[in-house]
Design a protein around this motif. Structure first.
Motif, PDB file in Angstrom:
ATOM      1  N   ASN A   1      -0.925   0.285  -6.631  1.00  0.00           N
ATOM      2  CA  ASN A   1      -0.878   1.158  -5.463  1.00  0.00           C
ATOM      3  C   ASN A   1      -0.547   2.584  -5.888  1.00  0.00           C
TER       4      ASN A   1
ATOM      5  N   ARG B   1      -1.735   7.230  11.042  1.00  0.00           N
ATOM      6  CA  ARG B   1      -3.147   7.224  10.668  1.00  0.00           C
ATOM      7  C   ARG B   1      -3.421   8.271   9.597  1.00  0.00           C
TER       8      ARG B   1
ATOM      9  N   LEU C   1      -7.260  -1.198   6.162  1.00  0.00           N
ATOM     10  CA  LEU C   1      -7.832  -0.810   4.880  1.00  0.00           C
ATOM     11  C   LEU C   1      -9.342  -0.634   4.982  1.00  0.00           C
TER      12      LEU C   1
ATOM     13  N   GLU D   1       8.565   3.847   3.164  1.00  0.00           N
ATOM     14  CA  GLU D   1       7.211   4.280   2.859  1.00  0.00           C
ATOM     15  C   GLU D   1       6.936   5.704   3.335  1.00  0.00           C
TER      16      GLU D   1
ATOM     17  N   HIS E   1       0.804  -1.210   0.000  1.00  0.00           N
ATOM     18  CA  HIS E   1       0.000   0.000   0.000  1.00  0.00           C
ATOM     19  C   HIS E   1       0.839   1.263   0.000  1.00  0.00           C
TER      20      HIS E   1
ATOM     21  N   GLU F   1      -6.059   3.331   2.484  1.00  0.00           N
ATOM     22  CA  GLU F   1      -5.238   3.012   3.656  1.00  0.00           C
ATOM     23  C   GLU F   1      -5.605   3.984   4.776  1.00  0.00           C
TER      24      GLU F   1
ATOM     25  N   GLY G   1       4.407   1.029   8.692  1.00  0.00           N
ATOM     26  CA  GLY G   1       5.204   0.747   7.509  1.00  0.00           C
ATOM     27  C   GLY G   1       6.688   0.852   7.751  1.00  0.00           C
TER      28      GLY G   1
ATOM     29  N   TYR H   1       1.682 -11.367   2.508  1.00  0.00           N
ATOM     30  CA  TYR H   1       0.533 -10.466   2.621  1.00  0.00           C
ATOM     31  C   TYR H   1      -0.574 -11.295   3.256  1.00  0.00           C
TER      32      TYR H   1
ATOM     33  N   TRP I   1      -1.374  -2.899   7.846  1.00  0.00           N
ATOM     34  CA  TRP I   1      -2.224  -1.958   7.124  1.00  0.00           C
ATOM     35  C   TRP I   1      -3.681  -2.140   7.529  1.00  0.00           C
TER      36      TRP I   1
ATOM     37  N   SER J   1       5.167  -4.632   9.685  1.00  0.00           N
ATOM     38  CA  SER J   1       4.321  -3.992   8.685  1.00  0.00           C
ATOM     39  C   SER J   1       2.871  -4.375   8.942  1.00  0.00           C
TER      40      SER J   1
ATOM     41  N   LEU K   1       1.447   3.293  14.889  1.00  0.00           N
ATOM     42  CA  LEU K   1       0.685   3.401  13.663  1.00  0.00           C
ATOM     43  C   LEU K   1       0.610   4.840  13.158  1.00  0.00           C
TER      44      LEU K   1
ATOM     45  N   ARG L   1      -1.277   2.718   8.928  1.00  0.00           N
ATOM     46  CA  ARG L   1      -0.254   1.745   8.567  1.00  0.00           C
ATOM     47  C   ARG L   1       0.880   1.753   9.576  1.00  0.00           C
TER      48      ARG L   1
END
Length: 295
Positions: free
Chosen positions: A190, A291, A261, A168, A79, A159, A164, A236, A259, A257, A289, A162
């Motif tokens: 993405n 946001r 969604l 990212e 993402h 998203e 990440g 994933y 996410w 990692s 996280l 995340r």
């Protein structure tokens, strides 16, 4: 016209003997060269040297395969925008497995000082130890949903939050992901707005891990002609998915990692908290996280 002067008989005999000796010497040199070549061929083709070379190639190839095969240690890049190295985990040191292939490329004078058996032993023992020493340990397997209908899972997602990787951080806007069903796989696209104001796009493919109920996938953002190789595939895993396929929680076994969604840019606080509780129960550091669309 003057008649040719006859050569003395002794001088003629001397020339003939010199020619014969030159011919014999040339034949001797030719035979010596053939004999020397035969010795080198027999030496190179000796059972011990062939066995040592075979072991070296086998160990180098095995090490390369073990390092570059898909595993849970690879970071998930779904993402955001994939890293510059195309989704292969630099922390996993895939280049270490290439050390064994450098042996034939070294100068001959270097290779002559070390036997292939010694090189095979060093690579066979030292490379795995180096990888194990530098490899990051992972937690227990993640608990995924029982089954995912890929046709319903396909479509566009926002998203919301995340956890990440550092690469990212370049996505300033809210990233989106679009999945298109293609047989037994999903095509992935993405998008996010970069720090320079330009849209960044990454396209890849996701394949199902057999026996996972479509809840465990592997994604790859490398060029399509490299998908047949055991590199670039990253985990994933779908940890939570509501009945309406409107919100989902996706994570990686490394717990590095994660996410959250949603089909819409924002989610209500109760739904968000429920997803955070699931992530926290699986060992994810939810306090870190980032946001985007939390209600």
């Amino acid at each position: 016209m003057n008649a040719p002067v006859p050569l003395p008989e002794d001088d003629l005999d001397t020339r003939i003997r010199a020619a014969e000796e030159a011919l014999v010497a040339r034949e001797r040199r030719l035979l010596d060269g053939i004999d020397s070549l035969g010795r080198r061929v027999r030496h190179a083709a000796s059972p011990w040297r062939l066995a040592a070379s075979g072991v070296a190639v086998l160990l180098a190839g095995t090490t390369l395969w073990r390092v570059m095969r898909p595993g849970p240690s690879a970071p998930v890049q779904v993402h955001g925008v994939p890293p510059a190295h195309g989704g292969v985990d630099a922390g996993g040191l895939p280049w270490v497995g290439l050390l064994g292939l450098l042996w034939p490329l070294l100068p001959a004078r270097w290779r002559s000082r070390t036997s292939p058996g010694t090189v095979a032993a060093v690579l066979g023992v030292g490379v795995p130890l180096l990888q194990k020493w530098l490899h990051k340990p992972e937690g227990p397997p993640l608990a995924t949903v029982e089954h995912v209908d890929l046709a319903r899972y396909a479509g566009s997602w926002y998203e919301v939050a995340r956890l990440g990787a550092p690469y990212e951080a370049g996505c300033d806007g809210q990233p989106t992901a679009h999945y298109t069903l293609a047989g037994a796989q999903l095509r992935v696209e993405n998008r996010c707005l970069g720090s320079d104001g330009r849209e960044r796009v990454a396209r890849g493919v996701a394949r199902v891990v057999p026996g996972s109920g479509n809840a465990r996938l592997e994604v790859n953002f490398l060029p399509a002609w490299l998908h047949a190789l055991p590199i670039g595939w990253a985990d994933y895993q779908i940890l939570a998915l509501d009945r309406g396929y409107s919100v989902a929680l996706v994570g990686h076994p490394s717990r590095e990692s994660l996410w959250l969604l949603s089909r819409t840019p924002t989610v209500d606080p109760a739904t968000l908290q429920a997803l955070l509780d699931i992530a926290q129960g699986e060992g994810f550091p939810v306090e870190r996280l980032q946001r985007h669309g939390a209600g």
